[in-house]
Design a protein around this motif. Sequence first.
Motif: not given
Length: 273
Positions: A223-227, A234-243
């Motif tokens: 997910g990615r949130y830009v504000t 400001n950019i927040w990002q979360i990634n789950v690899d090999n979920v």
Amino acid sequence: MDRVTLDPQWQVIAGLRHSKYESNQDVTRYEASETTPMVALVYKPLDSVSLYASYSEGLEEGEAAPTGSENEAERLNPGISKQYELGAHWLMPTGTLVSAAVCDIESPGYYTDAANYYVAGGHKRYSGVELSLQGKLTEQLSWLASTQWLDPRFEDMEGDATALNGKLPENAARRTGSLFLSYDLSSVAGLSINRGAYYTGRRPVNDLNQAWLDDVTIFSVGGRYVTKLYGKKNIWQINVDNVTDKEYWAAGGTRLAAGSPRIVRLNYKVELY
């Protein structure tokens, strides 16, 4: 490098690159210096379509002997690689960019000999076709898809390495592919979610192709949130690899390497300008 426009439909791109390597490892020392060319011809029959042909050379740093070899970690001498490519780009009316290319790459051959020393000799050749698509499927849904069909093989091997001719280099897959989707949520401005799938075909564990690693598909979500805060992006990002936390072999060679387990990555970025 320079780009010359001959008329609205034709362009020529040409350049030179100078590379120099120097390595000192115990008793092993080398210096290498080379100037290599690059040239491409581009033809645009339509504003949305480009056709091209290119040729390039490059001085590649020598590979390091793998773990378990008698000369482990030793860096081998650099070598010249050559690449021919024919391709096309088409920007569809929907905004999706379609790219296709046929390539032939020749690079120095590195292999482990009968005495378990990692050495250079002959060539590795990679001939294949690549197709990719990227753009927007809808106003909110973006995508990136790519696939590659490859014919990797050893050529011109001599002496005790002739058995490698026609074999696939270790870890070289004939087929790879990926699909990435990103969806912008209309309910929350600046928030998007994404999912990806990455496929790697079966690969030989060594240069003699005595065994094979199974093909594998790895999935990711994020997910990615830009504000804006205080006038800055400001950019927040979360990634789950090999979920799915899939167990698989990432690479062969003198020692098998296990693939990464499920990994969660958090990133935060402020753009000051």
